[in-house]
Design a protein around this motif. Sequence first.
Motif, PDB file in Angstrom:
ATOM      1  N   TYR A  42     -35.442 -26.933  -0.539  1.00 52.30           N
ATOM      2  CA  TYR A  42     -34.381 -27.223  -1.481  1.00 52.30           C
ATOM      3  C   TYR A  42     -33.497 -26.002  -1.644  1.00 52.30           C
ATOM      4  O   TYR A  42     -33.981 -24.874  -1.636  1.00 52.30           O
ATOM      5  CB  TYR A  42     -34.954 -27.582  -2.853  1.00 52.30           C
ATOM      6  CG  TYR A  42     -35.805 -28.823  -2.867  1.00 52.30           C
ATOM      7  CD1 TYR A  42     -35.239 -30.078  -2.692  1.00 52.30           C
ATOM      8  CD2 TYR A  42     -37.179 -28.745  -3.075  1.00 52.30           C
ATOM      9  CE1 TYR A  42     -36.011 -31.220  -2.713  1.00 52.30           C
ATOM     10  CE2 TYR A  42     -37.965 -29.882  -3.096  1.00 52.30           C
ATOM     11  CZ  TYR A  42     -37.374 -31.118  -2.914  1.00 52.30           C
ATOM     12  OH  TYR A  42     -38.140 -32.243  -2.937  1.00 52.30           O
ATOM     13  N   LYS A  43     -32.214 -26.242  -1.848  1.00 52.69           N
ATOM     14  CA  LYS A  43     -31.298 -25.168  -2.204  1.00 52.69           C
ATOM     15  C   LYS A  43     -31.484 -24.873  -3.687  1.00 52.69           C
ATOM     16  O   LYS A  43     -31.951 -25.713  -4.449  1.00 52.69           O
ATOM     17  CB  LYS A  43     -29.850 -25.593  -1.956  1.00 52.69           C
ATOM     18  CG  LYS A  43     -29.504 -25.802  -0.511  1.00 52.69           C
ATOM     19  CD  LYS A  43     -28.048 -26.214  -0.394  1.00 52.69           C
ATOM     20  CE  LYS A  43     -27.664 -26.466   1.045  1.00 52.69           C
ATOM     21  NZ  LYS A  43     -26.251 -26.876   1.154  1.00 52.69           N
ATOM     22  N   VAL A  44     -31.094 -23.674  -4.092  1.00 58.00           N
ATOM     23  CA  VAL A  44     -31.181 -23.279  -5.489  1.00 58.00           C
ATOM     24  C   VAL A  44     -30.412 -24.282  -6.357  1.00 58.00           C
ATOM     25  O   VAL A  44     -30.882 -24.694  -7.420  1.00 58.00           O
ATOM     26  CB  VAL A  44     -30.654 -21.841  -5.700  1.00 58.00           C
ATOM     27  CG1 VAL A  44     -30.510 -21.517  -7.169  1.00 58.00           C
ATOM     28  CG2 VAL A  44     -31.578 -20.847  -5.012  1.00 58.00           C
ATOM     29  N   GLU A  45     -29.254 -24.702  -5.883  1.00 58.15           N
ATOM     30  CA  GLU A  45     -28.435 -25.649  -6.632  1.00 58.15           C
ATOM     31  C   GLU A  45     -29.168 -26.976  -6.853  1.00 58.15           C
ATOM     32  O   GLU A  45     -29.069 -27.582  -7.924  1.00 58.15           O
ATOM     33  CB  GLU A  45     -27.114 -25.922  -5.894  1.00 58.15           C
ATOM     34  CG  GLU A  45     -26.218 -24.719  -5.760  1.00 58.15           C
ATOM     35  CD  GLU A  45     -26.582 -23.826  -4.560  1.00 58.15           C
ATOM     36  OE1 GLU A  45     -27.402 -24.250  -3.699  1.00 58.15           O
ATOM     37  OE2 GLU A  45     -26.075 -22.707  -4.499  1.00 58.15           O
TER      38      GLU A  45
ATOM     39  N   THR B 198     -30.638 -19.511 -13.933  1.00 61.80           N
ATOM     40  CA  THR B 198     -32.009 -19.656 -14.420  1.00 61.80           C
ATOM     41  C   THR B 198     -32.983 -19.705 -13.248  1.00 61.80           C
ATOM     42  O   THR B 198     -34.037 -19.048 -13.272  1.00 61.80           O
ATOM     43  CB  THR B 198     -32.150 -20.935 -15.272  1.00 61.80           C
ATOM     44  OG1 THR B 198     -31.267 -20.826 -16.392  1.00 61.80           O
ATOM     45  CG2 THR B 198     -33.569 -21.132 -15.758  1.00 61.80           C
ATOM     46  N   ILE B 199     -32.643 -20.429 -12.198  1.00 59.91           N
ATOM     47  CA  ILE B 199     -33.514 -20.513 -11.018  1.00 59.91           C
ATOM     48  C   ILE B 199     -33.616 -19.152 -10.344  1.00 59.91           C
ATOM     49  O   ILE B 199     -34.704 -18.725  -9.947  1.00 59.91           O
ATOM     50  CB  ILE B 199     -33.010 -21.586 -10.033  1.00 59.91           C
ATOM     51  CG1 ILE B 199     -32.943 -22.964 -10.713  1.00 59.91           C
ATOM     52  CG2 ILE B 199     -33.888 -21.640  -8.788  1.00 59.91           C
ATOM     53  CD1 ILE B 199     -34.249 -23.445 -11.319  1.00 59.91           C
TER      54      ILE B 199
ATOM     55  N   LYS C  62     -41.670 -19.385  -5.750  1.00 60.63           N
ATOM     56  CA  LYS C  62     -41.570 -18.715  -4.450  1.00 60.63           C
ATOM     57  C   LYS C  62     -40.301 -19.197  -3.759  1.00 60.63           C
ATOM     58  O   LYS C  62     -39.957 -20.375  -3.828  1.00 60.63           O
ATOM     59  CB  LYS C  62     -42.757 -19.074  -3.568  1.00 60.63           C
ATOM     60  CG  LYS C  62     -44.056 -18.487  -4.018  1.00 60.63           C
ATOM     61  CD  LYS C  62     -45.151 -18.874  -3.054  1.00 60.63           C
ATOM     62  CE  LYS C  62     -46.503 -18.462  -3.562  1.00 60.63           C
ATOM     63  NZ  LYS C  62     -47.576 -18.943  -2.689  1.00 60.63           N
ATOM     64  N   ALA C  63     -39.610 -18.287  -3.109  1.00 60.03           N
ATOM     65  CA  ALA C  63     -38.378 -18.644  -2.404  1.00 60.03           C
ATOM     66  C   ALA C  63     -38.307 -17.889  -1.088  1.00 60.03           C
ATOM     67  O   ALA C  63     -38.981 -16.870  -0.903  1.00 60.03           O
ATOM     68  CB  ALA C  63     -37.175 -18.321  -3.270  1.00 60.03           C
ATOM     69  N   TYR C  64     -37.509 -18.403  -0.190  1.00 59.73           N
ATOM     70  CA  TYR C  64     -37.361 -17.844   1.145  1.00 59.73           C
ATOM     71  C   TYR C  64     -35.888 -17.677   1.454  1.00 59.73           C
ATOM     72  O   TYR C  64     -35.089 -18.556   1.144  1.00 59.73           O
ATOM     73  CB  TYR C  64     -37.996 -18.783   2.183  1.00 59.73           C
ATOM     74  CG  TYR C  64     -39.436 -19.103   1.860  1.00 59.73           C
ATOM     75  CD1 TYR C  64     -40.458 -18.317   2.343  1.00 59.73           C
ATOM     76  CD2 TYR C  64     -39.752 -20.179   1.038  1.00 59.73           C
ATOM     77  CE1 TYR C  64     -41.779 -18.600   2.032  1.00 59.73           C
ATOM     78  CE2 TYR C  64     -41.060 -20.466   0.711  1.00 59.73           C
ATOM     79  CZ  TYR C  64     -42.075 -19.673   1.219  1.00 59.73           C
ATOM     80  OH  TYR C  64     -43.371 -19.949   0.889  1.00 59.73           O
TER      81      TYR C  64
ATOM     82  N   ARG D 250     -33.840 -20.597  -0.110  1.00 58.68           N
ATOM     83  CA  ARG D 250     -34.392 -21.947  -0.128  1.00 58.68           C
ATOM     84  C   ARG D 250     -35.760 -21.929  -0.799  1.00 58.68           C
ATOM     85  O   ARG D 250     -36.480 -20.933  -0.753  1.00 58.68           O
ATOM     86  CB  ARG D 250     -34.551 -22.502   1.293  1.00 58.68           C
ATOM     87  CG  ARG D 250     -33.273 -22.594   2.085  1.00 58.68           C
ATOM     88  CD  ARG D 250     -32.359 -23.645   1.508  1.00 58.68           C
ATOM     89  NE  ARG D 250     -31.076 -23.679   2.177  1.00 58.68           N
ATOM     90  CZ  ARG D 250     -30.638 -24.682   2.895  1.00 58.68           C
ATOM     91  NH1 ARG D 250     -31.371 -25.753   3.040  1.00 58.68           N
ATOM     92  NH2 ARG D 250     -29.457 -24.627   3.454  1.00 58.68           N
ATOM     93  N   ILE D 251     -36.110 -23.048  -1.384  1.00 59.78           N
ATOM     94  CA  ILE D 251     -37.393 -23.206  -2.056  1.00 59.78           C
ATOM     95  C   ILE D 251     -38.135 -24.325  -1.346  1.00 59.78           C
ATOM     96  O   ILE D 251     -37.628 -25.446  -1.227  1.00 59.78           O
ATOM     97  CB  ILE D 251     -37.202 -23.529  -3.551  1.00 59.78           C
ATOM     98  CG1 ILE D 251     -36.470 -22.362  -4.219  1.00 59.78           C
ATOM     99  CG2 ILE D 251     -38.533 -23.821  -4.228  1.00 59.78           C
ATOM    100  CD1 ILE D 251     -35.902 -22.666  -5.576  1.00 59.78           C
TER     101      ILE D 251
END
Length: 66
Positions: free
Chosen positions: A16-19, A31-32, A42-44, A51-52
């Motif tokens: 998923y995108k941050v948006e 906030t994200i 966790k994000a990449y 992306r999550i």
Amino acid sequence: MLIIVNYKYMEKPTFYKVEEVADMLQVTKMTIYRYIKAKKIKAYKIGKEIRIYGWDFQDFMESIKI
């Protein structure tokens, strides 16, 4: 195609995108980004975008469950 990641099975990896995550949770993108910085989610970084992974988002949702 079957992909195994940390013993979790998925047909196709979902990122998923941050948006998108912000829209799902009805919060701002900032906030994200704060959750990512605080290591709550966790994000990449893929290319220039963050992306999550779907399982990481589900884990986050479980961790904030009341």
